[in-house]
Every structure is written in C-alpha cells, then in structure tokens.
Design an enzyme around this catalytic site. Structure first.
Site, PDB file in Angstrom:
ATOM      1  N   HIS A 157       0.999  -1.257  -0.004  1.00 56.82           N
ATOM      2  CA  HIS A 157       0.098  -0.040   0.087  1.00 56.82           C
ATOM      3  C   HIS A 157       0.981   1.117   0.028  1.00 56.82           C
ATOM      4  O   HIS A 157       0.711   2.354  -0.849  1.00 56.82           O
ATOM      5  CB  HIS A 157      -0.773  -0.011   1.288  1.00 56.82           C
ATOM      6  CG  HIS A 157      -1.643   1.322   1.408  1.00 56.82           C
ATOM      7  ND1 HIS A 157      -2.935   1.320   0.915  1.00 56.82           N
ATOM      8  CD2 HIS A 157      -1.386   2.275   1.974  1.00 56.82           C
ATOM      9  CE1 HIS A 157      -3.307   2.665   1.095  1.00 56.82           C
ATOM     10  NE2 HIS A 157      -2.446   3.141   1.959  1.00 56.82           N
ATOM     11  N   GLU A 158       1.918   1.342   0.881  1.00 55.25           N
ATOM     12  CA  GLU A 158       2.690   2.324   0.946  1.00 55.25           C
ATOM     13  C   GLU A 158       3.657   2.759  -0.251  1.00 55.25           C
ATOM     14  O   GLU A 158       3.751   3.832  -0.822  1.00 55.25           O
ATOM     15  CB  GLU A 158       3.582   2.430   2.228  1.00 55.25           C
ATOM     16  CG  GLU A 158       2.782   2.280   3.449  1.00 55.25           C
ATOM     17  CD  GLU A 158       1.843   3.515   3.728  1.00 55.25           C
ATOM     18  OE1 GLU A 158       1.995   4.515   3.016  1.00 55.25           O
ATOM     19  OE2 GLU A 158       0.661   3.438   4.420  1.00 55.25           O
ATOM     20  N   HIS A 212       1.451   4.421  -3.197  1.00 58.03           N
ATOM     21  CA  HIS A 212       1.358   5.946  -2.986  1.00 58.03           C
ATOM     22  C   HIS A 212       2.380   6.359  -3.984  1.00 58.03           C
ATOM     23  O   HIS A 212       2.302   7.423  -4.609  1.00 58.03           O
ATOM     24  CB  HIS A 212       1.425   6.217  -1.572  1.00 58.03           C
ATOM     25  CG  HIS A 212      -0.014   6.194  -0.908  1.00 58.03           C
ATOM     26  ND1 HIS A 212      -1.061   6.550  -1.369  1.00 58.03           N
ATOM     27  CD2 HIS A 212      -0.101   5.573   0.305  1.00 58.03           C
ATOM     28  CE1 HIS A 212      -2.124   6.221  -0.455  1.00 58.03           C
ATOM     29  NE2 HIS A 212      -1.641   5.738   0.536  1.00 58.03           N
ATOM     30  N   GLU A 220      -6.246   6.914  -1.435  1.00 59.80           N
ATOM     31  CA  GLU A 220      -5.867   5.503  -0.561  1.00 59.80           C
ATOM     32  C   GLU A 220      -6.670   4.259  -1.065  1.00 59.80           C
ATOM     33  O   GLU A 220      -6.287   3.138  -1.116  1.00 59.80           O
ATOM     34  CB  GLU A 220      -6.756   6.004   0.635  1.00 59.80           C
ATOM     35  CG  GLU A 220      -6.082   6.877   1.712  1.00 59.80           C
ATOM     36  CD  GLU A 220      -4.804   6.638   2.096  1.00 59.80           C
ATOM     37  OE1 GLU A 220      -4.572   5.495   2.387  1.00 59.80           O
ATOM     38  OE2 GLU A 220      -3.733   7.588   2.186  1.00 59.80           O
TER      39      GLU A 220
END
Length: 274
Positions: A136-137, A140, A197
């Site tokens: 997820h990070e 980004h 997100e």
C-alpha cells in the site's frame, strides 16, 4: 485587478500545469513539481527523519522489513516492465528502515524511501501483513500521490488567490473564503485523498500478490486496524481515508483480482500466513 484579469491569472497557472501518467491506471495526473526536484527533497527529508529517530538494525524484524520491501520492489518492476513502463524506477533509491516508535505508522516517500515504525508490527501480526502495508505505501509512491497532493494544494491556493483578487468588498471576501474553504476541502481535497487511498489499496494488493504474499490477508489486516482504533473515526466524508468497513469490503473484493493478476507472472501459490 478586475475579474477578467483574475481569470487570466488563473489561466496562466493552468498553462503552467504539467501532467504525468499514472502507470497503473493510464490516467493523466497533476504534476506541478517534477520528480527531478521532488525526489532529492524527499531523500533529504528521509535522512533527517533517520537522524532524529532510533533506527533498528540487525534484528529479525528489521531484516523482515528489508526482505519484504525488496520483494515488493521487484514485483513493482516486473509489473511496470510488463506494462510498457521500462525504466520507470531508474531514479528510485530504495531504502527500508525500521524505526523504534509506538506510532502505528508506515510510509514510503517519493523515490522509494520506506519507514516502518515498530508500533505497527503487532497489528501487521505476520510477514504477510507487513507485505500488505508495504504494498500500500509503495503504491502511493509509484502512483505519484505525493506529487498529485502537492499539485492539488498549489491549484487550490491559486483558485483562492484569484477569488481574493477579484472580490473587492470585504464582506463578500470573507464569505467567499469561508465557503471556498469548506467546499474545496469537503468537496475537493478530502475525496481526492480518499481516492488515493482506495487506489493504493488496489495497487498494493496486486503488488503483494505478485511478490508471493496472499492478498486475503489485506482485509484481515484492516480488521485488526479497525479493532486497534476502537471504532473511533470521523464520518467518511470528513476523512482523508475511506472508512474501515469500506476498506475491508473493497479489499475482500480485490483479493481474487490480485490473485488473477499474480498468475500472469507465474505466481500460483503464496507464502504461508503465520
């Protein structure tokens, strides 16, 4: 300055606007600041964080963060190369750091500088949970979300400036600033952030699966995140993030798609979740 001149000022801002392409969606995104200037700034900020915190090295947890990060980075490169974005990661300087802190947090700066805080590890629970967070990070950063948020903020300031120049009456100016502040936040910046997100959740699920981690652990991770928060969260429309329940439902729906994507790269079995 009259209204026409104010609009001309905004037009100059828009003309100055440059675009980047999101390699995962193919969509054009705002990019007022290029990676050539953004990455060095991010690297300097990362180094500053490391000097101000206790970095954990030589432990099983620190080794795990590096191991998972490297696998996610390889998965990202495989995906990007396969989808026509060879060389996309050439300027990335991957680094994986575990920081001793009670904060329940992890992040990836533009250019691939990653930090995990020890406080998030009990919620991650296992290496697959760490991979879900890592994916997820990293997503980004790969999707240039930081660049887009900075650009959106600059655009928001530009529009506000035009309004302030165009309006001469103090009473009207006050009403404008109050209304614009609420509308641009609730109707603009917050949905923009929630969209990032949700996009990072999807990309992250794909990356962890391609890296050999079971994406079924994604919703389980967020169930633990929800439990850790004690159910305390603002209404979704007033938040920078989707609600925990929305996120869990979305990740459950994404898991089969992520597994199907991983199969394209020869991944038909995943590491055990333990």
């Amino acid at each position: 300055m009259n209204f026409k001149k104010s609009i001309a000022l905004l037009s100059i801002l828009v003309v100055a606007f440059s675009c980047a392409t999101n390699p995962f969606t193919g969509k054009k995104t705002m990019a007022f600041m290029s990676n050539d200037s953004l990455f060095p700034s991010a690297f300097a900020q990362y180094n500053q964080v490391l000097t101000e915190n206790k970095v954990v090295t030589g432990t099983a947890d620190a080794d795990m963060i590096t191991r998972v990060g490297q696998r996610i980075a390889v998965a990202a490169e495989r995906y990007l190369n396969a989808n026509g974005f060879q060389g996309y990661l050439d300027d990335y300087k991957w680094e994986y750091t575990l920081i001793e802190s009670e904060q329940v947090n992890a992040w990836c700066m533009p250019g691939g500088k990653i930090a995990f805080y020890t406080g998030i590890l009990p919620i991650a629970k296992n290496e697959t949970g760490v991979a879900a967070i890592m994916g997820h990070e990293v997503a980004h950063a790969l999707a240039n979300h930081g660049q887009q948020r900075m650009s959106a903020g600059m655009l928001q300031q530009g529009i506000s400036l035009v309004g302030n120049i165009a309006l001469q009456n103090d009473e009207n100016l006050g009403l404008y600033n109050q209304a614009f502040g609420i509308a641009s936040s609730v109707g603009g910046m917050l949905p923009f952030s929630r969209g990032h997100e949700t996009e990072a959740d999807k990309i992250g699920a794909y990356l962890m699966a391609i890296a050999g981690y079971n994406p079924d652990e994604g919703p389980e991770l967020w169930k633990r995140m929800k439990a850790n928060s004690g159910g305390q969260a603002p209404p979704e429309f007033l938040s920078t993030h989707p609600s925990n329940d929305s996120r869990i439902a979305n990740l459950i729906a994404l898991a089969p798609k992520a597994k199907a994507e991983a199969k394209k790269y020869g991944v038909t079995a995943f590491r055990p979740i333990n």
